[in-house]
Design a protein around this motif. Structure first.
Motif, short mmCIF file in Angstrom:
data_model
loop_
_atom_site.label_atom_id
_atom_site.label_comp_id
_atom_site.label_asym_id
_atom_site.label_seq_id
_atom_site.Cartn_x
_atom_site.Cartn_y
_atom_site.Cartn_z
N LEU A 1 -2.21 -3.64 -12.02
CA LEU A 1 -3.61 -3.99 -11.76
C LEU A 1 -4.23 -4.61 -13.01
N ALA A 2 -5.21 -5.46 -12.80
CA ALA A 2 -5.91 -6.07 -13.94
C ALA A 2 -6.94 -5.08 -14.47
N SER A 3 -7.29 -5.20 -15.75
CA SER A 3 -8.31 -4.34 -16.33
C SER A 3 -9.66 -4.71 -15.72
N ALA A 4 -10.47 -3.74 -15.42
CA ALA A 4 -11.78 -3.98 -14.82
C ALA A 4 -12.80 -3.09 -15.50
N GLU A 5 -14.06 -3.25 -15.20
CA GLU A 5 -15.10 -2.38 -15.78
C GLU A 5 -14.82 -0.92 -15.38
N ASP A 6 -14.56 -0.74 -14.09
CA ASP A 6 -14.49 0.61 -13.57
C ASP A 6 -13.03 0.99 -13.30
N ARG A 7 -12.28 1.07 -14.42
CA ARG A 7 -10.83 1.18 -14.33
C ARG A 7 -10.35 2.36 -13.51
N VAL A 8 -10.94 3.55 -13.77
CA VAL A 8 -10.42 4.74 -13.12
C VAL A 8 -10.73 4.73 -11.63
N ALA A 9 -11.91 4.22 -11.26
CA ALA A 9 -12.26 4.12 -9.84
C ALA A 9 -11.27 3.22 -9.11
N VAL A 10 -10.88 2.12 -9.77
CA VAL A 10 -9.90 1.21 -9.18
C VAL A 10 -8.57 1.93 -8.94
N LEU A 11 -8.12 2.68 -9.95
CA LEU A 11 -6.87 3.43 -9.81
C LEU A 11 -6.97 4.45 -8.69
N ALA A 12 -8.09 5.20 -8.67
CA ALA A 12 -8.26 6.25 -7.66
C ALA A 12 -8.27 5.65 -6.26
N ASP A 13 -8.96 4.51 -6.09
CA ASP A 13 -9.00 3.86 -4.78
C ASP A 13 -7.60 3.47 -4.30
N HIS A 14 -6.86 2.80 -5.19
CA HIS A 14 -5.51 2.38 -4.80
C HIS A 14 -4.61 3.58 -4.50
N ALA A 15 -4.71 4.60 -5.32
CA ALA A 15 -3.86 5.78 -5.11
C ALA A 15 -4.21 6.45 -3.78
N ALA A 16 -5.51 6.54 -3.48
CA ALA A 16 -5.95 7.19 -2.24
C ALA A 16 -5.48 6.39 -1.02
N GLU A 17 -5.39 5.07 -1.19
CA GLU A 17 -4.93 4.23 -0.07
C GLU A 17 -3.41 4.25 0.09
N GLY A 18 -2.75 5.00 -0.81
CA GLY A 18 -1.30 5.13 -0.66
C GLY A 18 -0.49 4.06 -1.36
N ASP A 19 -1.10 3.32 -2.28
CA ASP A 19 -0.37 2.28 -3.03
C ASP A 19 0.72 2.94 -3.88
N GLU A 20 1.97 2.72 -3.50
CA GLU A 20 3.08 3.46 -4.12
C GLU A 20 3.27 3.09 -5.59
N THR A 21 3.01 1.82 -5.95
CA THR A 21 3.15 1.41 -7.36
C THR A 21 2.13 2.15 -8.21
N VAL A 22 0.90 2.24 -7.72
CA VAL A 22 -0.14 2.95 -8.47
C VAL A 22 0.20 4.44 -8.56
N ARG A 23 0.66 5.00 -7.45
CA ARG A 23 1.01 6.43 -7.49
C ARG A 23 2.14 6.71 -8.47
N ARG A 24 3.13 5.79 -8.49
CA ARG A 24 4.24 6.00 -9.43
C ARG A 24 3.72 5.92 -10.87
#
Lengths: 402, 402
Positions: B289-312
């Motif tokens: 993922l690209a760096s964004a202002e709200d980095r952790v929210a971006v990670l949490a959103d992707h992880a919650a949606e089941g994005d396997e790369t983010v979860r790994r």
């Protein structure tokens, strides 16, 4: 039943004493003892000016300490000075003594240290304790303690307490050895096996080694990490002159800090722990040498003779120590690291790679690393001095008991 | 010139106060304040029984604290009780307030907390501070401080001091930011840039976060490690209710503990530091993922949606945290580890691998790891409460100034 001598654990003079007139008197007795111990001989007036009390108040305190045998007067100061000659005060060379003991993997040792810090009697018994059950070992240690106490008594001393250094984890009750892998002891209540007539403190050998460094080392700072590398590798974390003990009393387990997380399995359940690279037996293995009684001497001899395999093994041990210490230095920001214990004997071959690793892994000036002058004597001396410190920290308690 | 408010640094009530009658009075004033603060409202008799002084002595102390506006009387206790009704005492909701501030990489925040611990005013300004020079940032922070102080004054409060949390290493003078890599600040004397009329404490954000956990967390033990994981990873080491600061004030640099000694190079000069695996930007990179202002929210959103790369990526960050924490737990033997800061927001995806790593690498029961409920509010609240604690620890000093 042996009461744990909690007073002898490192503490600011009388910090735990209650904030009452009586508590203030006890703290002031401690201040007088510490001042005379650190700077004596001193006149009453000099003591008064150093601790910020009136001369009259100090005289009352000093009289009490002389009466109970903790201080003594050396007689009038030499004439020729201005004013009425005062009598110099010194810590007594008779009275209470600290009995220190060490249960090593390969030996038992006991010594008596007087309030002046001098070793007045000692005894040692060589022979492995590995795999022996605690009862006979404690029995032999008790014999040595009796022998040292008898010798000390002949010199007008009496034992104020017994402190025992062990190569393992000790619970915060200061009597239970929770785990000593190299003795194969588990949950051993040493309090039940040692003389019941002496207040007892049991502690990890690295902790007593660190305290010895704090109290007896030259120019030792108040914040440092003392690494005690032998068969196991332990550390004493000293913060502002106090030992950091941890919740269960297990702080300082440097030997099980992961150095290479996918490295060889360790008995602790982890992988690639520091002990797998820098413990005495790991180094002997890497050096292609068999285990012997005098492991470190064997390593030092081979390294001195230029044995390249041994030198490489020590260099790699130094690297592993450097990696583990980088983590410790980052967490604790100590003023220095002191390498003690048996591996201090191979310091010249460990230190270069250890220091290089630490320097390249830390921003700014690297934390200085030195070798302890106390060497393998540290834990035994630290134990005896822990009892002596207990007396200096609360002389009133000892006077009541003596 | 701003005097550093050293009293507000965590300390047992008045421990540093001199051992004289005057010092005893000051310590006893602190005991009364702490008792009413922790357990109030309380009658004078209840305070006396809790701190072990006579009712008469406590009345004198209480009168002084009411006169200087630190305590207030709530009026007579409800009738129907046996004996003469006493008047309940409470900590004042007027009088001194602690001003807390935070210089974040992406925001500035200020709040005012009264002696009861309630936030009475706050202000925030979003926008990156990365690469900005300290002067304009301190200028904007000063504007926010003035605004919050004005609001607090409208409610009858006055500022007892200002404490500022920064994402970097702070010297023991409690005003100089030695190194804040994510702001690109070096050797910045914040004392010269912030309001000179307020006593100042500057500290690392992880330290204030840890103190907030100690003071405001539910059931927080007195020995714990507080991990503050954001762009950088810092830790606060709390031992017996005190922050371990280190010689230079740099303790708790968990982010530069080596996790894989041959891993990628780190800006600190080392290799394979924890930040290379578990810092926000490293995780974003591993997650593709690209760096964004709200980095952790971006990670949490992707992880919650089941994005396997983010979860790994988060699972591997948890493993790296587990390896680094194994070393820290071995050294410090804390009662627990608390995960705070922004990365606490992805706790559900970090914790399983973190806990598994810690459990398999440590003998005996593993150290419990939990997520802070204060989250990213911790440092700001910890800062304001540090000032409040300073008042409770030495109310006499504040009364003299107020």
């Amino acid at each position: 039943m042996t009461a744990p001598l909690h007073e002898a654990r490192p503490a600011a003079p009388g910090r735990a004493l209650p904030d009452t007139q009586q508590g203030m008197r006890r703290r002031n007795l401690a201040r007088v003892m510490h001042t005379v111990s650190a700077e004596g001989p001193l006149s009453r007036a000099a003591v008064a000016s150093r601790i910020g009390l009136t001369r009259a108040a100090v005289s009352t305190l000093v009289d009490e300490l002389i009466r109970t045998g903790l201080l003594e007067e050396l007689g009038p100061e030499r004439p020729g000075r201005v004013g009425r000659p005062g009598s110099a005060l010194a810590v007594s060379g008779r009275g209470p003594a600290g009995i220190g003991a060490e249960i090593g993997v390969d030996h038992l040792a006991v010594c008596a240290v007087d309030l002046r810090g001098e070793v007045r009697a000692r005894a040692i018994r060589h022979g492995t304790n590995r795999g022996r059950s605690p009862e006979p070992v404690a029995g032999e240690l008790t014999d040595l303690v009796r022998q040292v106490v008898a010798e000390a008594e002949q010199e007008g001393l009496w034992p104020a307490g017994l402190a025992v250094a062990v190569p393992g984890l000790v619970a915060r009750d200061a009597r239970t050895v929770v785990r000593a892998p190299n003795l194969d002891w588990h949950d051993t209540d040493l309090g039940a096996l040692l003389p019941a007539d002496l207040p007892l403190i049991v502690d990890n050998e690295a902790n007593f080694g660190g305290l010895a460094e704090l109290w007896l080392g030259e120019g030792t700072p108040r914040d440092f990490l003392h690494v005690s590398a032998e068969i196991g590798i332990g550390a004493a974390v000293v913060v502002d002159g106090q030992l950091l003990r941890g919740t269960r009393g297990f702080a300082g387990e440097l030997g099980h800090v992961p150095v290479r997380p996918d490295g060889p399995e360790c008995a602790c359940g982890g992988r690639g722990c520091l002990e797998q690279y820098a413990g005495e037996e790991a180094v002997l293995r890497a050096a292609g040498l068999a285990s012997a009684e005098d492991r470190v001497a064997v390593l030092a001899d081979h390294a001195a003779e230029g044995d390249e395999t041994v030198r490489r093994a020590l260099r790699e041990a130094g690297e592993a120590l450097g990696i583990a210490l980088t983590g410790a230095v980052n967490l604790l920001d100590p003023e220095s690291v002191v390498l003690g214990g048996a591996l201090a004997g191979v310091g010249p071959w460990l230190l270069p790679s250890l220091r290089a690793e630490l320097a390249r892994r830390t921003a700014g000036p690297a934390c200085p690393v030195s070798v302890s002058r106390l060497g393998s004597e540290g834990p035994l001396l630290g134990a005896a001095h822990a009892v002596v410190r207990g007396v200096l920290d609360d002389p009133a308690a000892v006077a009541e008991r003596g």
